[in-house]
Structures are given as C-alpha cells and as structure tokens.
Design a protein around this motif. Structure first.
Motif, short mmCIF file in Angstrom:
data_model
loop_
_atom_site.label_atom_id
_atom_site.label_comp_id
_atom_site.label_asym_id
_atom_site.label_seq_id
_atom_site.Cartn_x
_atom_site.Cartn_y
_atom_site.Cartn_z
N ALA A 1 1.22 2.40 4.68
CA ALA A 1 0.60 1.43 5.57
C ALA A 1 -0.24 2.11 6.65
CB ALA A 1 1.67 0.55 6.21
N PHE A 2 0.29 3.19 7.23
CA PHE A 2 -0.46 3.91 8.25
C PHE A 2 -1.70 4.58 7.66
CE2 PHE A 2 3.87 4.52 10.50
CZ PHE A 2 3.75 3.27 11.09
N ALA A 3 -1.59 5.09 6.45
CA ALA A 3 -2.75 5.70 5.79
C ALA A 3 -3.85 4.67 5.56
CB ALA A 3 -2.33 6.34 4.47
N GLY A 4 -3.45 3.45 5.21
CA GLY A 4 -4.43 2.39 5.01
C GLY A 4 -5.18 2.05 6.29
N LEU A 5 -4.47 2.00 7.41
CA LEU A 5 -5.12 1.74 8.69
C LEU A 5 -6.14 2.83 9.02
CD1 LEU A 5 -2.22 0.53 11.04
CD2 LEU A 5 -3.84 -0.86 9.74
N LEU A 6 -5.77 4.08 8.78
CA LEU A 6 -6.67 5.19 9.06
C LEU A 6 -7.94 5.11 8.21
CD1 LEU A 6 -4.35 8.31 9.43
CD2 LEU A 6 -5.96 7.41 11.13
N THR B 1 6.82 -2.54 -0.08
CA THR B 1 6.73 -1.95 -1.42
C THR B 1 6.55 -0.43 -1.39
OG1 THR B 1 4.35 -2.45 -1.43
CG2 THR B 1 5.82 -4.07 -2.46
N LEU B 2 5.69 0.06 -0.50
CA LEU B 2 5.35 1.49 -0.50
C LEU B 2 5.83 2.24 0.73
CD1 LEU B 2 1.68 1.20 -1.83
CD2 LEU B 2 3.74 1.72 -3.15
N GLY B 3 6.24 1.53 1.76
CA GLY B 3 6.75 2.18 2.95
C GLY B 3 5.71 2.31 4.06
N TYR B 4 6.17 2.76 5.21
CA TYR B 4 5.31 2.84 6.39
C TYR B 4 4.22 3.89 6.25
CZ TYR B 4 8.07 -0.35 9.27
OH TYR B 4 8.66 -1.46 9.79
#
Length: 381
Positions: free
Chosen positions: A355-360, A349-352
């Motif tokens: 997703a990487f920002a969420g992991l951080l 939906t929002l792109g990679y």
C-alpha cells in the motif's frame, strides 16, 4: 469585521478537520463494535471524502452565485444530522449513511472560507488562507490524544452526539456573524454566465488538480485512518496511537502555518515540489517502521498540499475562484476517497508495504506531470 470573518470560518474548518480525522483513533472501536474488516473500515471512512467530493462542483457554482454566508451554515446543518446518525448507528449501512452526510455537510467549510477570503483578503490571500488551514487543522489535534481520552469517558457514540450540537452552534454563528463581501465591495459579476468548461480547459489547473489527488489524497488518507490503523497493527494501544497522531497533526499545523509564507516568498510551484518530495520520504520512513520521524515528516510536509488550492486561485480570474478551487479540491478529496478505500483493499490482501509503495508511485507520477508549472506564468484575477 475582517477578524470576525476569519475567526468564524476557522471554527467551521476546525470542525471539518476534527470529523474527517476522528476515525483514525476510533478505528479499533468501530471494527470491534460493528464487526468491520479493513476493507469495510476503509470504505466507510472514505465515504466522507466521496460525499465531500461529489458536492464540490455544484458547491463552486453556489458559492460564486450565492456566497458563503448562506451556503456554509446550511451545509453544516447537514453535517450535524450526519453526526447524530453516525452516533446512533447499529449497522454498517447506517454508519456509512452518517459518514456520508457529514462529508456533504463539511464540503463548504474550507471552500466557503476561501471564497470569502478572496474578497476580504485579496492581497494576503495565500498567507491568510494557509493560516486558516493551520489553525483549523488543530481539529486534527483534538481528534488525536484528546479524542482517545474523551471516547474513554463518553464512548464513541457520545462523542458524535455531543459534536452534533457544537456543529449547529457554529452554523448559527456563521450565518449571523459574517457577510459575503467587505463594506463597499460589490459581489463579483460574471460567475453565473460562464460554464465549468472554462475551468476544465485550463491545462495548468488540471496538472495542479492531479497533484492534489496524489499529494493531498495521500496526506489525508493516512492522517484520517491508515496512520492510526497501521500503528494499531504494530501493536500499539489507543493512547500511544493517539500520541503518534497528535505528532502527525501537530506537525501538520506547523506546516500549514508556514506554507503560505514560504510560497509567497519562494514561489508556490517550487515549494510544492520540495514539500511533496519530503512527504514521499516520510512514506519511506513509515515503511521502515521509523514511526516518530515518519509521522513528523508526513504531517509537516504533507500539510503543504494545501498550496494546490492557493495555486488554483492564481490560475483563474476572480469570478471563477470558487469553481477553480473546488475543482482542485474535488481531485484532492476524491483522491482521498480512492486512496483510503484502495489502501484498505491492498492492506487486506498484500499488506501495508504494498500500500505504501502504491502511494509513492502515484505521487512521483503526479510530480512528473507537475514539473512544467515550475516555469512562471502570469497571475490572473
């Protein structure tokens, strides 16, 4: 005998690491052959970790009561069945069932080893345990470029059918070749008379467990699916993706091998904190598409997440080692399930980048809660 114990349990963990990592290389083939979108691919792959996590708490009790000699090979036979089901699957549902059975079957590969090592190698537990993980993690190397080449020769189905026979063989070797305790060492008493509540009331252990969720979960969610899928997304071909995953997994092997050595000399908490921050830097490099440095940092420093398990052993008495370590492993593997599946939904939906920002963000939250463990405490057991 001690060397044989170490070698056979390492074989079991090698297989676990191979199976958990294989879908990163096979993502394109699975999506094409069975029509899987990013969310379905992420969910199916993450089922390994959901099933693995679901087995952890009952597994801890079994290992503390029965021991790894019987429990580990029995579960490996379940993994062998799952490998056959996965290899023969013609639908998403059957593929998911096979993946789940593999997850249950591999649940004792690491935890059984750590229970055995707590008795066979009590004075060098952190070093020996991380050596096991480092050598076993070479299964991730097999699931990189070699797997990319092997699936070209056998097809992904052939790989899983062949793998099932290997798993059965290793299960038999473990059952016939190991014993629960060294000669003259009695089985620890008391584990059957305590409840899980004694472990759950350990606040320091829960802080370690949440770090395991964020750190270990991110490391495995990337290594075993999204690091490969991201490279495909950027237009790389299978062998090039396999080479990047080989760098990730090879760096992880190095990280596993040195993590226990550094923790024994510098302190587990300090080493965990520093490595988690460097892993976070790797996620930032991934966002910037600096793939070589990113995969190096993610593998090398991400591997240090294994120290959450050795720290768990430091925080519980000997008769609760399996319960304490499986609780932390439950968070790490459960976190892998949630993050691997969740990344699929976010990517779709929002792109990679999101997703990487969420992991951080999750990792920094876990580290802020972990900071009190930098204050030393008395080692138990």
């Amino acid at each position: 005998m001690a060397a044989r114990i170490f070698f056979l349990f390492t074989l079991g963990y090698f297989l676990s690491y191979f199976y958990r990592s294989a879908n990163a290389v096979l993502a394109k083939d699975l999506s094409r052959d069975l029509g899987l979108g990013p969310a379905e691919l992420g969910f199916m792959t993450s089922l390994f970790y959901l099933a693995f996590a679901a087995a952890q708490l009952p597994l801890g009790g079994l290992l503390d009561r029965v021991g790894p000699r019987a429990v580990t090979p029995a579960l490996l036979l379940v993994a062998a069945l799952g490998s056959v089901v996965f290899g023969l699957a013609q639908s998403f549902a059957v593929l998911a069932l096979g993946r789940s059975l593999i997850g249950v079957g591999m649940a004792a590969a690491l935890m059984g080893s750590m229970k055995a090592f707590s008795l066979w190698f009590p004075r060098t537990y952190a070093t020996v345990s991380t050596l096991l993980v480092g050598l076993g993690a070479t299964g991730g190397l097999l699931a990189a470029t070699p797997l990319a080449l092997l699936k070209e020769a056998l097809g992904w189905r052939g790989v899983f059918l062949l793998g099932s026979g290997v798993v059965v063989l290793v299960a038999l070797l473990i059952y016939l070749g190991v014993r629960n305790t060294p000669p003259g060492v009695p089985w620890p008493q008391g584990g059957a008379r305590v409840s899980l509540g004694e472990v759950l009331r350990n606040g320091r252990l829960l802080r370690v467990a949440f770090l395991g969720l964020a750190f270990g979960g991110s490391f495995l969610a990337l290594q075993t699916l999204w690091a490969g899928a991201y490279a495909y997304h950027l237009g790389l071909e299978a062998v090039a993706v396999g080479n990047l995953l080989f760098l990730y997994s090879g760096s992880a092997v190095a990280g596993f091998l040195v993590s226990g050595f550094l923790a024994d000399r510098l302190g587990t908490a300090r080493v965990l904190l520093a490595s988690a921050l460097l892993f976070a830097l790797g996620i930032g490099l991934l966002s910037l598409k600096l793939l070589g440095p990113a995969y190096l940092f993610l593998g090398l420093f991400g591997a240090f997440n294994i120290l959450t398990l050795t720290q768990a052993r430091e925080l519980v008495p000997s008769h609760l080692v399996a319960r304490g370590t499986t609780l932390v492993n439950l968070f790490a593997i459960g976190g892998t399930f949630l993050l691997q599946w969740g990344m699929g939904m976010v990517v779709g939906t929002l792109g990679y980048g999101a997703a990487f920002a969420g992991l951080l963000g999750l990792l920094l939250l876990a580290l802020s809660l972990y900071l009190p463990l930098l204050r030393p405490t008395r080692t138990r057991g």
